[in-house]
Motif scaffolding. Structure first.
Motif, PDB file in Angstrom:
ATOM      1  N   GLN A   1     -65.846 -40.969  23.754  1.00 13.27           N
ATOM      2  CA  GLN A   1     -66.770 -41.815  23.000  1.00 13.27           C
ATOM      3  C   GLN A   1     -67.374 -41.000  21.860  1.00 13.27           C
ATOM      4  O   GLN A   1     -67.889 -39.907  22.063  1.00 13.27           O
ATOM      5  CB  GLN A   1     -67.874 -42.338  23.911  1.00 13.27           C
ATOM      6  N   VAL A   2     -67.310 -41.548  20.671  1.00 13.20           N
ATOM      7  CA  VAL A   2     -67.833 -40.864  19.500  1.00 13.20           C
ATOM      8  C   VAL A   2     -69.326 -41.136  19.360  1.00 13.20           C
ATOM      9  O   VAL A   2     -69.784 -42.265  19.515  1.00 13.20           O
ATOM     10  CB  VAL A   2     -67.106 -41.315  18.229  1.00 13.20           C
ATOM     11  N   VAL A  34     -66.815 -37.160   5.967  1.00 16.30           N
ATOM     12  CA  VAL A  34     -68.184 -37.366   6.423  1.00 16.30           C
ATOM     13  C   VAL A  34     -69.044 -37.822   5.249  1.00 16.30           C
ATOM     14  O   VAL A  34     -69.015 -37.197   4.189  1.00 16.30           O
ATOM     15  CB  VAL A  34     -68.772 -36.077   7.016  1.00 16.30           C
ATOM     16  N   GLY A  35     -69.769 -38.875   5.457  1.00 20.35           N
ATOM     17  CA  GLY A  35     -70.618 -39.398   4.399  1.00 20.35           C
ATOM     18  C   GLY A  35     -72.064 -39.509   4.830  1.00 20.35           C
ATOM     19  O   GLY A  35     -72.368 -39.601   6.022  1.00 20.35           O
ATOM     20  N   TYR A  94     -81.855 -42.485   6.455  1.00 16.55           N
ATOM     21  CA  TYR A  94     -80.620 -41.798   6.100  1.00 16.55           C
ATOM     22  C   TYR A  94     -79.654 -41.836   7.283  1.00 16.55           C
ATOM     23  O   TYR A  94     -80.040 -41.529   8.423  1.00 16.55           O
ATOM     24  CB  TYR A  94     -80.908 -40.357   5.707  1.00 16.55           C
ATOM     25  N   TYR A  95     -78.422 -42.191   6.982  1.00 19.08           N
ATOM     26  CA  TYR A  95     -77.384 -42.313   8.000  1.00 19.08           C
ATOM     27  C   TYR A  95     -76.216 -41.391   7.680  1.00 19.08           C
ATOM     28  O   TYR A  95     -75.817 -41.270   6.516  1.00 19.08           O
ATOM     29  CB  TYR A  95     -76.841 -43.738   8.050  1.00 19.08           C
ATOM     30  N   CYS A  96     -75.639 -40.798   8.703  1.00 16.48           N
ATOM     31  CA  CYS A  96     -74.369 -40.123   8.502  1.00 16.48           C
ATOM     32  C   CYS A  96     -73.268 -41.003   9.093  1.00 16.48           C
ATOM     33  O   CYS A  96     -73.512 -41.817   9.990  1.00 16.48           O
ATOM     34  CB  CYS A  96     -74.343 -38.726   9.104  1.00 16.48           C
ATOM     35  N   ALA A  97     -72.073 -40.829   8.561  1.00 16.98           N
ATOM     36  CA  ALA A  97     -70.945 -41.646   8.970  1.00 16.98           C
ATOM     37  C   ALA A  97     -69.673 -40.816   8.871  1.00 16.98           C
ATOM     38  O   ALA A  97     -69.620 -39.838   8.119  1.00 16.98           O
ATOM     39  CB  ALA A  97     -70.835 -42.884   8.084  1.00 16.98           C
ATOM     40  N   ALA A  98     -68.658 -41.224   9.627  1.00 10.63           N
ATOM     41  CA  ALA A  98     -67.406 -40.479   9.632  1.00 10.63           C
ATOM     42  C   ALA A  98     -66.223 -41.432   9.663  1.00 10.63           C
ATOM     43  O   ALA A  98     -66.296 -42.529  10.239  1.00 10.63           O
ATOM     44  CB  ALA A  98     -67.344 -39.528  10.831  1.00 10.63           C
ATOM     45  N   ASP A  99     -65.146 -40.974   9.024  1.00  8.66           N
ATOM     46  CA  ASP A  99     -63.937 -41.791   8.987  1.00  8.66           C
ATOM     47  C   ASP A  99     -62.741 -40.896   8.679  1.00  8.66           C
ATOM     48  O   ASP A  99     -62.904 -39.842   8.053  1.00  8.66           O
ATOM     49  CB  ASP A  99     -64.065 -42.877   7.917  1.00  8.66           C
ATOM     50  N   TYR A 111     -66.184 -46.679   6.684  1.00  9.41           N
ATOM     51  CA  TYR A 111     -66.504 -45.756   7.764  1.00  9.41           C
ATOM     52  C   TYR A 111     -66.524 -46.458   9.120  1.00  9.41           C
ATOM     53  O   TYR A 111     -67.112 -47.519   9.280  1.00  9.41           O
ATOM     54  CB  TYR A 111     -67.855 -45.091   7.504  1.00  9.41           C
ATOM     55  N   ASP A 112     -65.902 -45.802  10.085  1.00 10.39           N
ATOM     56  CA  ASP A 112     -65.815 -46.367  11.431  1.00 10.39           C
ATOM     57  C   ASP A 112     -66.979 -45.959  12.322  1.00 10.39           C
ATOM     58  O   ASP A 112     -67.343 -46.703  13.232  1.00 10.39           O
ATOM     59  CB  ASP A 112     -64.509 -45.913  12.099  1.00 10.39           C
ATOM     60  N   TYR A 113     -67.525 -44.770  12.101  1.00 12.63           N
ATOM     61  CA  TYR A 113     -68.536 -44.235  13.013  1.00 12.63           C
ATOM     62  C   TYR A 113     -69.823 -43.967  12.259  1.00 12.63           C
ATOM     63  O   TYR A 113     -69.801 -43.392  11.162  1.00 12.63           O
ATOM     64  CB  TYR A 113     -68.026 -42.944  13.667  1.00 12.63           C
ATOM     65  N   TRP A 114     -70.943 -44.356  12.889  1.00  7.86           N
ATOM     66  CA  TRP A 114     -72.252 -44.227  12.262  1.00  7.86           C
ATOM     67  C   TRP A 114     -73.268 -43.658  13.247  1.00  7.86           C
ATOM     68  O   TRP A 114     -73.196 -43.928  14.454  1.00  7.86           O
ATOM     69  CB  TRP A 114     -72.756 -45.602  11.792  1.00  7.86           C
ATOM     70  N   GLY A 115     -74.216 -42.908  12.697  1.00  7.60           N
ATOM     71  CA  GLY A 115     -75.354 -42.484  13.492  1.00  7.60           C
ATOM     72  C   GLY A 115     -76.432 -43.551  13.459  1.00  7.60           C
ATOM     73  O   GLY A 115     -76.296 -44.593  12.803  1.00  7.60           O
ATOM     74  N   GLN A 116     -77.530 -43.257  14.158  1.00  9.06           N
ATOM     75  CA  GLN A 116     -78.610 -44.241  14.288  1.00  9.06           C
ATOM     76  C   GLN A 116     -79.587 -44.182  13.133  1.00  9.06           C
ATOM     77  O   GLN A 116     -80.414 -45.085  12.969  1.00  9.06           O
ATOM     78  CB  GLN A 116     -79.353 -44.014  15.613  1.00  9.06           C
ATOM     79  N   GLY A 117     -79.527 -43.119  12.332  1.00 12.04           N
ATOM     80  CA  GLY A 117     -80.396 -42.990  11.173  1.00 12.04           C
ATOM     81  C   GLY A 117     -81.631 -42.160  11.448  1.00 12.04           C
ATOM     82  O   GLY A 117     -82.099 -42.069  12.589  1.00 12.04           O
TER      83      GLY A 117
END
Length: 124
Positions: A1-2, A34-35, A94-99, A111-117
């Motif tokens: 799980q990411v 990573v964004g 602010y959110y980070c995201a990955a793809d 982007y497929d994956y996101w943090g909660q901010g």
């Protein structure tokens, strides 16, 4: 799980600096684009910065260019957003995201994956 977990937000004054962190589990940041994005109240989510995997490069939104720096620590599987010369208009979540994609890195839908901010508030 990411899972992506941001931290480091807070309340600062204009002109101050802040460093956000995004720690990942379930994926290796050195194999992902990573964004960082941000969303202010009542506004759409805005592209801040992205580091494209495979060493293509790091790109910044016009509003933060020259003030923010995205970096990556592979040993910690963490990316950072160093924010300098902060302005009240930088106030946002602010959110980070990955793809895995190496294109359209400024587009949140890519982007497929996101943090909660994490909340950043800059007072004048």
């Amino acid at each position: 799980q990411v899972q992506l977990v941001e931290s480091g937000g807070g309340l600062v004054q204009a002109g101050d600096s802040l460093r956000l962190s995004c720690a990942a589990s379930g994926l290796a940041f050195n194999r992902y684009t990573v964004g960082w994005f941000r969303q202010a109240p009542g506004k759409e989510r805005e592209f801040v910065a992205a580091r494209i995997w495979s060493g293509i490069g790091t790109y910044y939104g016009d509003s933060v260019k020259g003030r923010f720096i995205l970096s990556r620590a592979d040993a910690a599987n963490t990316v950072y957003l160093q924010m300098n010369s902060l302005k009240p208009e930088d106030t946002a979540v602010y959110y980070c995201a990955a793809d895995r994609s190496r294109s359209n890195w400024a587009t949140e839908s890519e982007y497929d994956y996101w943090g909660q901010g994490t909340q950043v508030t800059v007072s004048s």
